[in-house]
Design an enzyme around this catalytic site. Structure first.
Site, mmCIF file in Angstrom:
data_model
loop_
_atom_site.group_PDB
_atom_site.id
_atom_site.type_symbol
_atom_site.label_atom_id
_atom_site.label_comp_id
_atom_site.label_asym_id
_atom_site.label_seq_id
_atom_site.Cartn_x
_atom_site.Cartn_y
_atom_site.Cartn_z
ATOM 1 C CE LYS A 257 -45.810 -93.934 -60.068
ATOM 2 N NZ LYS A 257 -47.190 -94.419 -60.288
ATOM 3 C CD GLU B 297 -45.871 -78.082 -65.538
ATOM 4 O OE1 GLU B 297 -46.830 -77.412 -65.095
ATOM 5 O OE2 GLU B 297 -44.952 -77.604 -66.197
ATOM 6 C CB CYS C 264 -53.902 -79.231 -63.659
ATOM 7 S SG CYS C 264 -53.557 -79.269 -65.411
ATOM 8 C CD GLU D 35 -55.756 -79.482 -57.718
ATOM 9 O OE1 GLU D 35 -55.034 -80.276 -57.071
ATOM 10 O OE2 GLU D 35 -55.523 -79.164 -58.894
HETATM 11 P P1 NAD Z 1 -50.769 -87.581 -57.260
HETATM 12 O O1 NAD Z 1 -49.808 -86.526 -56.794
HETATM 13 O O2 NAD Z 1 -51.532 -88.313 -56.241
HETATM 14 O O3 NAD Z 1 -49.986 -88.687 -58.126
HETATM 15 C C1 NAD Z 1 -49.220 -88.345 -59.249
HETATM 16 C C2 NAD Z 1 -48.225 -89.452 -59.519
HETATM 17 O O4 NAD Z 1 -47.266 -89.476 -58.465
HETATM 18 C C3 NAD Z 1 -48.830 -90.853 -59.598
HETATM 19 O O5 NAD Z 1 -48.217 -91.565 -60.643
HETATM 20 C C4 NAD Z 1 -48.481 -91.440 -58.246
HETATM 21 O O6 NAD Z 1 -48.402 -92.848 -58.229
HETATM 22 C C5 NAD Z 1 -47.122 -90.835 -58.008
HETATM 23 N N1 NAD Z 1 -46.660 -90.802 -56.607
HETATM 24 C C6 NAD Z 1 -47.418 -90.847 -55.487
HETATM 25 N N2 NAD Z 1 -46.623 -90.770 -54.402
HETATM 26 C C7 NAD Z 1 -45.358 -90.659 -54.845
HETATM 27 C C8 NAD Z 1 -44.086 -90.520 -54.205
HETATM 28 N N3 NAD Z 1 -43.972 -90.488 -52.876
HETATM 29 N N4 NAD Z 1 -42.981 -90.409 -54.984
HETATM 30 C C9 NAD Z 1 -43.084 -90.426 -56.327
HETATM 31 N N5 NAD Z 1 -44.250 -90.566 -56.980
HETATM 32 C C10 NAD Z 1 -45.370 -90.677 -56.249
HETATM 33 O O7 NAD Z 1 -51.723 -86.850 -58.313
HETATM 34 P P2 NAD Z 1 -52.970 -87.459 -59.077
HETATM 35 O O8 NAD Z 1 -54.090 -87.641 -58.102
HETATM 36 O O9 NAD Z 1 -52.545 -88.597 -59.908
HETATM 37 O O10 NAD Z 1 -53.325 -86.261 -60.078
HETATM 38 C C11 NAD Z 1 -54.081 -85.149 -59.731
HETATM 39 C C12 NAD Z 1 -53.189 -83.962 -59.446
HETATM 40 O O11 NAD Z 1 -52.378 -83.703 -60.598
HETATM 41 C C13 NAD Z 1 -53.975 -82.679 -59.217
HETATM 42 O O12 NAD Z 1 -53.405 -81.987 -58.135
HETATM 43 C C14 NAD Z 1 -53.783 -81.900 -60.518
HETATM 44 O O13 NAD Z 1 -53.888 -80.503 -60.391
HETATM 45 C C15 NAD Z 1 -52.407 -82.313 -60.900
HETATM 46 N N6 NAD Z 1 -52.160 -82.083 -62.316
HETATM 47 C C16 NAD Z 1 -51.360 -81.036 -62.665
HETATM 48 C C17 NAD Z 1 -51.133 -80.757 -64.003
HETATM 49 C C18 NAD Z 1 -50.250 -79.612 -64.405
HETATM 50 O O14 NAD Z 1 -49.809 -79.592 -65.546
HETATM 51 N N7 NAD Z 1 -49.992 -78.649 -63.550
HETATM 52 C C19 NAD Z 1 -51.717 -81.558 -64.991
HETATM 53 C C20 NAD Z 1 -52.533 -82.624 -64.595
HETATM 54 C C21 NAD Z 1 -52.743 -82.881 -63.248
#
Ligand code: NAD
Length: 506
Positions: free
Chosen positions: A185, A259, A293, A394
Site C-alpha cells: 500500500k 522505519e 527522514c 520533526e
Molecule cells: P505517514 O505516517 O503519514 O504515512 C505513511 C503510510 O502509512 C502511508 O502510506 C499512509 O497512508 C499509511 N497510514 C496512515 N495511517 C495509517 C494507519 N492507521 N494504519 C496503517 N497505515 C496508515 O507518513 P508520510 O507523511 O507518508 O511520510 C513521512 C514520514 O515518513 C516522516 O515522519 C519521515 O521521517 C518518515 N520516513 C522515515 C523513513 C525511515 O527510513 N526511517 C524513510 C522515509 C520517511
C-alpha cells in the site's frame, strides 16, 4: 482527497489496483486524485480509492500464491528480479520525470530515487544464490546440525511519499527473494511510482498473486496490519502512525518492522573544513526540500566558528532557487502537500514564539511560478536552544535550526537529546573527535565529514529510539526481516541420542 467516479476522466490517466496478477479497479469504483505539488492544476492521475474488501482480496491472492512461490528455487526467483532491475534501468528517465511530477523533488533526485531501486534490486536479487545459513558441528556423534532461512508468508508493506520507488523496492525485493508474497500500500500522495515499480515486476515475470498493490488511505493500511493472514508488516512513515501500526499488529503477533521519523544533526567542530560543512548543510538540510527522514534539520556549531558559519550558511541558503523540480535551474522543489506546507509554516511560527531568530526565509512563496504549488523559502533559525520544539520535533520541510555548542562532548549530548535516532554527522579534522562521536552518538547511521543523507543500499538502514524498532532494512539485514531461521538436525546414528544427557566419552 477528491472522490469521483473514474469514468468521467481520461482513462489513460486512471490506474487500478494489482491483485492476483490483474489490474482491477476498487470494488467501490471510487478513485482519488494525484496532483503535481509544483502546480496543482496538473492532474497526474486517478488511483483506486480502495476499500478494506480490496485489501482482503489482495491478501487472499498473496496467501494463495505463497504456496507455490515459496517453492520456486531462490536462484530462479532472483532471475526474475534481475530482469526487473534491467527494465527499471531502461525506463529510469521516464520514471524519474513521472516521480518529479507527483512528488516534487528535483529531477536529479528522482533519478537518484529510481537508481536506488535499481541498485537494491540488483544487490538483493544476488542473494538468491546465497541466502546463506549456517552449519555447525553437533555435540553428538553421527548427527548433522544446520540452520536455514525460511520465508514467512504474506508481507504487507506500507510506504510514505518521499522515496516513492526506492522505499517500495527496499521492502519488496528482499521479501520476494526470500520466498514471501507481498501486498503493497503506497502513500496516497505518490501512487504512480509504485504503479511503475509493480508494472515492471509484472513484466519481468513475477507470477500472479506474488506481488499485489492496493492504493488508498489509512483504512487499507489498517486492514493490512490487522488481517490474520498477514505475517509480516513492514512500515515506513511517521512515528505516530508507526505506533498505531505496531499496536494494531500486536494482537496477532505479526513480525513488525518500523522505519519512522528523524531529527538528525550535523555537528560542526572548530577545526572543520567550513566550506565542506557548508555544502553538507545545504544539501543535508534543503535537499528533497528537507523532506527526508535523514534530513539535517539541526546544525550544532562550535561557538568559535558559529558566526562565520552562520553568515555564509544564510547567504548560500537565501540564494537557493525554489521551483518546479522539472526546471533545470531548480535546486529546491515544493512541499508535498498543502497539509505538509501548513505544518512547515506552523513550525516557523512556533520557532518565532519560542524566541529563535529567523535568519533567512520564513515565508510561503506564492507569486509567479510559485502561485499554484506548495513552495516555501529555505529557512534558517539561529539562537535555537536544545529545548525548543523546533530543535526536537520533526518538521519535514526546508527549515534548519542552528544550535551553538562549546565542545564536541556538548555537541554529542545535544545530538542525542531528542526522541529520534536515525542519522548524525560530524565535521572535524581530528580523528579522535570523529571516532568518539561515532561511538557515542546513538543513531543507526553516522557520517564523518559528510551530511546526514546519502545511504548506500548494501549497508543496513534504520534508526534507534523513536525512529525504529530494532530491525534494519537494506544490506543483508533486510533478509532478517523477511525470513525466519529454522534449525535442522539430522541424526544418522540409527539410535536415540539425547542432547545434553548422552555425553560422549573421548
Ligand atoms: P505517514 O505516517 O503519514 O504515512 C505513511 C503510510 O502509512 C502511508 O502510506 C499512509 O497512508 C499509511 N497510514 C496512515 N495511517 C495509517 C494507519 N492507521 N494504519 C496503517 N497505515 C496508515 O507518513 P508520510 O507523511 O507518508 O511520510 C513521512 C514520514 O515518513 C516522516 O515522519 C519521515 O521521517 C518518515 N520516513 C522515515 C523513513 C525511515 O527510513 N526511517 C524513510 C522515509 C520517511
Amino acid at each position: 482527497m477528491c472522490r469521483e467516479g473514474h469514468a468521467a476522466y481520461d482513462l489513460r490517466m486512471t490506474f487500478a489496483n494489482f491483485v492476483g496478477g490483474s489490474w482491477v479497479p476498487s470494488e467501490s469504483g471510487a478513485t482519488f486524485e494525484n496532483r503535481n505539488p509544483a502546480d496543482t492544476r496538473e492532474l497526474v492521475g486517478l488511483f483506486a480509492d480502495s476499500t478494506t474488501q480490496d485489501a482482503a482480496a489482495a491478501i487472499a491472492a498473496a496467501r494463495q500464491a505463497f504456496e507455490s512461490w515459496r517453492l520456486v528455487p531462490a536462484p530462479k526467483r532472483a532471475e526474475i528480479l534481475f530482469r526487473a532491475a534491467q527494465l527499471i534501468a531502461a525506463r529510469k528517465e521516464e520514471f524519474a520525470r513521472a516521480m518529479t511530477r507527483e512528488m516534487g523533488k528535483v529531477l536529479d533526485e528522482t533519478r537518484g530515487d529510481v537508481q536506488e531501486a535499481i541498485d537494491m534490486t540488483y544487490f538483493l536479487a544476488a542473494e538468491g544464490r546465497r541466502l546463506h545459513g549456517q552449519t555447525a558441528p553437533s555435540e553428538l556423534r553421527d548427527k548433522f546440525a544446520m540452520s536455514i532461512r525460511q520465508p514467512i508468508g504474506v508481507c504487507a508493506m506500507i510506504t510514505p511519499w518521499n522515496f516513492p520507488m526506492a522505499i517500495p523496492s527496499w521492502k519488496i525485493i528482499p521479501a520476494l527473494v526470500c520466498g514471501n508474497t507481498v501486498v503493497l500500500k503506497p502513500s496516497e500522495l505518490t501512487p504512480l511510482s509504485a504503479v511503475h515499480f509493480v508494472q515492471v515486476l509484472e513484466e519481468a515475470g513475477v507470477p500472479p498473486g506474488v506481488v499485489n498493490m492496493v492504493t488508498g488511505g489509512p483504512a487499507v493500511g489498517e486492514m493490512l496490519t490487522t488481517h490474520p493472514d498477514v505475517a509480516v508488516v513492514s512500515f515506513t512513515g511517521s512515528t505516530a502512525v508507526g505506533r498505531l501500526v505496531n499496536q494494531n499488529a500486536a494482537p496477532s503477533f505479526k513480525k513488525v518492522h518500523l522505519e519512522m521519523g528523524g531529527k538528525n544533526a550535523i555537528m560542526i567542530m572548530d577545526d572543520a573544513n567550513l566550506e565542506l560543512a557548508l555544502e553538507g548543510c545545504l544539501w543535508g538540510g534543503f535537499g528533497t526540500t528537507g523532506q527526508r527522514c535523514t534530513a539535517a534539520s539541526r546544525v550544532i556549531v562550535h561557538e568559535r566558528v558559529h558566526d562565520r558559519f552562520v553568515e555564509q550558511f544564510v547567504a548560500r541558503a537565501s540564494a537557493l532557487r525554489v521551483g518546479d523540480g522539472l526546471a533545470a535551474a531548480t535546486q529546491v522543489g515544493p512541499s508535498i502537500s498543502e497539509k505538509q506546507l501548513q505544518k512547515v509554516m506552523g513550525y516557523v511560527e512556533i520557532g518565532v514564539q519560542e524566541g529563535a531568530t529567523v535568519a533567512c526565509g520564513g515565508r510561503r512563496l506564492t507569486d509567479g511560478p510559485h502561485a499554484h504549488g506548495f513552495f516555501h523559502e529555505p529557512t534558517i533559525f539561529t539562537g535555537v536552544t536544545p529545548g525548543m520544539r523546533i530543535a526536537r520535533e520533526e518538521i519535514f520541510g526546508p527549515v534548519v535550526s542552528v544550535i551553538k555548542c562549546g565542545s564536541a562532548d556538548e555537541a554529542v549530548a545535544i545530538a542525542n537529546d531528542v526522541a529520534y535516532g536515525l542519522s548524525a554527522s560530524i565535521y572535524t579534522q581530528d580523528v579522535n573527535r570523529a571516532f568518539r562521536a561515532m561511538r557515542d552518538v546513538y543513531t543507526g547511521i553516522f557520517y564523518v565529514n559528510a551530511p546526514t543523507i546519502g545511504a548506500e543500499v548494501h549497508l543496513p538502514f534504520g534508526g534507534t529510539k523513536a525512529t525504529g524498532n530494532g530491525h534494519r532494512e537494506a544490506g543483508l539485514a533486510a533478509l532478517d526481516v523477511f525470513s525466519e531461521w529454522k534449525s535442522v538436525y539430522v541424526d544418522f546414528s540409527g539410535k536415540l541420542q539425547r542432547a545434553q544427557i548422552d555425553t560422549e566419552s573421548v
